[in-house]
Design an enzyme around this catalytic site. Structure first.
Site, PDB file in Angstrom:
ATOM      1  N   SER A 124       4.442  59.817  11.910  1.00 28.97           N
ATOM      2  CA  SER A 124       4.226  58.586  11.138  1.00 28.97           C
ATOM      3  C   SER A 124       5.512  58.104  10.468  1.00 28.97           C
ATOM      4  O   SER A 124       6.422  58.889  10.227  1.00 28.97           O
ATOM      5  CB  SER A 124       3.183  58.808  10.046  1.00 28.97           C
TER       6      SER A 124
HETATM    7  N1  SAH Z   1       1.526  64.955  10.882  1.00 29.93           N
HETATM    8  C1  SAH Z   1       2.107  64.843  12.186  1.00 29.93           C
HETATM    9  C2  SAH Z   1       1.613  63.628  12.918  1.00 29.93           C
HETATM   10  C3  SAH Z   1       1.088  64.000  14.257  1.00 29.93           C
HETATM   11  S1  SAH Z   1       0.210  62.727  15.124  1.00 29.93           S
HETATM   12  C4  SAH Z   1       3.612  64.940  12.140  1.00 29.93           C
HETATM   13  O1  SAH Z   1       4.203  64.966  11.040  1.00 29.93           O
HETATM   14  O2  SAH Z   1       4.225  64.993  13.195  1.00 29.93           O
HETATM   15  C5  SAH Z   1      -1.437  63.329  14.977  1.00 29.93           C
HETATM   16  C6  SAH Z   1      -1.717  64.653  15.613  1.00 29.93           C
HETATM   17  O3  SAH Z   1      -3.117  64.890  15.461  1.00 29.93           O
HETATM   18  C7  SAH Z   1      -1.447  64.747  17.107  1.00 29.93           C
HETATM   19  O4  SAH Z   1      -0.531  65.780  17.327  1.00 29.93           O
HETATM   20  C8  SAH Z   1      -2.809  65.070  17.716  1.00 29.93           C
HETATM   21  O5  SAH Z   1      -2.749  65.961  18.813  1.00 29.93           O
HETATM   22  C9  SAH Z   1      -3.530  65.700  16.537  1.00 29.93           C
HETATM   23  N2  SAH Z   1      -4.980  65.721  16.600  1.00 29.93           N
HETATM   24  C10 SAH Z   1      -5.845  64.762  17.030  1.00 29.93           C
HETATM   25  N3  SAH Z   1      -7.120  65.189  16.914  1.00 29.93           N
HETATM   26  C11 SAH Z   1      -7.069  66.438  16.391  1.00 29.93           C
HETATM   27  C12 SAH Z   1      -8.058  67.424  16.055  1.00 29.93           C
HETATM   28  N4  SAH Z   1      -9.356  67.225  16.213  1.00 29.93           N
HETATM   29  N5  SAH Z   1      -7.635  68.599  15.532  1.00 29.93           N
HETATM   30  C13 SAH Z   1      -6.315  68.860  15.355  1.00 29.93           C
HETATM   31  N6  SAH Z   1      -5.343  67.985  15.678  1.00 29.93           N
HETATM   32  C14 SAH Z   1      -5.701  66.783  16.180  1.00 29.93           C
END
Ligand code: SAH
Length: 277
Positions: A124
């Protein structure tokens, strides 16, 4: 509050259905101070220097980019954009965002932009991370207690969270990103960050109740188990589909008698999906 569970959990996989779906055991990082700049520019620092517009990226004593100064500039911008929480601003200033993206993107790491982290997922924008952490911490004077993050991704937000909360449990459903986050976080040596491969839609009951739950992926609605796993007085921040079909930030504050829900600004997060892959 229940006592803090001891991690890594050493229970046999069959001991709890929730735990059985969370493999491997949580990764804990040993204590050591945050990495310092060092005397020689790292390949990442060199990439930052190469990609940066000269006017906005100061160089430190002729040895390459001083990424601390660039982060200070980012923090000043976040403050100008309305972020007030000193803990959040300090954490954003400490964690080196450029270490969480590919070298080719390092020059953009401190711009207000989301960046790809592989497998169609994104890290993000800094101001969205700061805004969400501020909402999560609303009303907290010191560090928050235990926090659950859904969607570790590259691990950046987990690292920032580690500075504003006592313990961070972070779940990622994609094995490759879980592994990438482990690698990215290793040099930071953050003993209070626990990374787990698992389906965040189920929350992580082992660590409940949480002072805060934050999701980096947006679902149709906030799973009820997240609210169940929140401590009374705790806050949950999650991008969620609203009645108008748009995704918006939803904040849930759990009270002794139920919960308050606020729907805030529109956002664009990757989808919350179930299961691990
Ligand atoms: N906080 C992260 C942002 C990652 S984007 C950072 O700093 O990089 C959101 C992430 O959520 C993705 O990697 C995706 O695979 C994960 N995601 C989506 N659904 C999920 C679930 N049910 N459980 C765990 N992770 C999930």
């Amino acid at each position: 509050m229940k006592p803090r569970p001891s991690f890594p959990a050493k229970l046999p996989a069959s001991a709890s259905p929730a735990l059985a779906s969370l493999k491997p055991a949580p990764t804990t990082f040993a204590a050591r101070p945050l990495p310092a700049g060092g005397n020689r520019p790292s390949p990442l620092d060199q990439a930052l220097a190469r990609h940066a517009p000269a006017s906005s990226m100061p160089l430190s004593s002729g040895l390459g980019l001083d990424s601390g100064a660039v982060r200070e500039r980012m923090v000043a911008k976040l403050a100008a954009q309305g972020v007030r929480d000193a803990w959040v601003l300090q954490a954003m200033g400490r964690i080196e965002r450029h270490r969480f993206v590919e070298t080719a993107l390092a020059g953009q790491a401190y711009e207000d932009t989301s960046l790809p982290i592989g497998l169609g997922q994104t890290i993000s924008k800094p101001n969205v991370v700061a805004r969400m952490l501020e909402l999560l911490r609303q009303g907290a004077s010191g560090k928050l207690g235990r926090v659950l993050e859904i969607g570790t991704g590259c691990g950046y937000q987990a690292a920032v969270l580690s500075q504003v909360a006592t313990e961070v449990y972070s779940l990622e459903r994609l094995r490759a990103l879980h592994e990438k986050a482990k690698k990215n976080l290793l040099p930071f040596r953050l003993p209070n960050v626990h990374l787990m491969l698992g389906d965040g839609m189920l929350g992580y009951p082992k660590g409940a109740p949480y002072a805060g739950i934050i999701s980096a992926a947006g679902g149709q609605e906030v799973p009820m188990v997240w609210v169940d796993q929140l401590a009374v007085g705790g806050r949950l921040v999650a991008p969620t589909l609203t009645a108008s079909g748009q995704q918006a930030l939803v904040v849930i504050h759990k009270t002794a008698t139920g919960f308050d829900k606020q729907v805030l600004e529109a956002v664009h997060f990757v989808p919350l999906k179930s299961g691990i892959a």
